[in-house]
Design a protein around this motif. Sequence first.
Motif, mmCIF file in Angstrom:
data_model
loop_
_atom_site.group_PDB
_atom_site.id
_atom_site.type_symbol
_atom_site.label_atom_id
_atom_site.label_comp_id
_atom_site.label_asym_id
_atom_site.label_seq_id
_atom_site.Cartn_x
_atom_site.Cartn_y
_atom_site.Cartn_z
ATOM 1 N N LYS A 184 19.255 14.566 33.028
ATOM 2 C CA LYS A 184 19.247 14.681 31.571
ATOM 3 C C LYS A 184 19.188 16.151 31.136
ATOM 4 C CE LYS A 184 16.712 11.696 29.209
ATOM 5 N NZ LYS A 184 15.564 10.829 28.810
ATOM 6 N N PHE A 185 18.376 16.925 31.830
ATOM 7 C CA PHE A 185 18.261 18.350 31.496
ATOM 8 C C PHE A 185 19.582 19.079 31.746
ATOM 9 C CE2 PHE A 185 17.501 22.743 32.762
ATOM 10 C CZ PHE A 185 16.784 23.222 31.682
ATOM 11 N N GLU A 211 18.644 8.168 33.155
ATOM 12 C CA GLU A 211 17.236 8.363 32.832
ATOM 13 C C GLU A 211 16.540 9.348 33.753
ATOM 14 O OE1 GLU A 211 16.020 7.224 30.038
ATOM 15 O OE2 GLU A 211 18.005 6.384 29.686
ATOM 16 N N ASP A 212 17.256 9.889 34.709
ATOM 17 C CA ASP A 212 16.684 10.885 35.614
ATOM 18 C C ASP A 212 16.459 12.176 34.821
ATOM 19 O OD1 ASP A 212 16.668 13.190 37.474
ATOM 20 O OD2 ASP A 212 17.007 11.654 39.009
ATOM 21 N N PRO A 213 15.222 12.695 34.773
ATOM 22 C CA PRO A 213 14.945 13.869 33.938
ATOM 23 C C PRO A 213 15.742 15.108 34.329
ATOM 24 C CG PRO A 213 13.078 13.358 35.365
ATOM 25 C CD PRO A 213 14.005 12.189 35.438
#
Length: 270
Positions: free
Chosen positions: A149-150, A144-146
Amino acid sequence: MTISTSEKLSLNWPIIAFMAFLHIGALFVLVPSNFSWTAVGLAVFLHWLTGGLGITLGFHRLVAHRSFKTPKWLEYFLVFCGTLACEGGVCDWVGLHRLHHIHSDNEKDPHDSSRGFWWSHMGWMIHELPIKSEVPRYIKDIAEDPVYKFLDTYFIPIQVAFGILLYLIGGWPFVVWGVFFRLVVVFHCTWLVNSATHKFGYRTYDSGDDSTNCWWVAVLTYGEGWHNNHHAFQYSARHGLQWWEIDTTWMMIQFLQIFGLATDIKLATK
């Protein structure tokens, strides 16, 4: 003996096409107009930056095993370097590696070495593996770490942008050596940890699998070749446990420690 399990699995054609594209691209280093010592030096530097700092230090010892801690900005930088190795998304890489340790050298191991050298080296990647469905269970700390995820989603566009940057700086020689050739070499060095270090070398510990310590893989992968040590002490930031087992990634961690950038370092117990 090679187990025929892989024959029952569907081929992953997008991965096959991607691998073929990169390997064919790497052959263009043989074109004389693409050669320059600057481009070769770039490839060597990027091998260390993406394969050493990125995959070995970042993806593997820091994220997959949490064998030490760094400030978040440095963790993100190391993961970005690993993303430039283009070995899949970071979340997928970490999840599959954790599954490998849980099921090492049995049928649930993604690159089970008992299926043969080819399978553990790269055959497993070009097949659709049911075990991949279990990856989300093992990456809850990063899923869930943005930033993760990117980088996990856009690792190929990031590589394309990096290739464009190299072209603008040094033309096609920089692209051929700094992207295609460098990626293929980093790939096979990483894959040797899955294949060669479960086949060749010596075993210091009974780790419950076929992992070995292989000096020449350690040279190519900044210390990852001391694989039997690693499987015996998965949490350890240091893999080369004897004085002759040179582990340059451990040296990098010690360097970071001097400046307070590596903390809570876990080491193998005697």
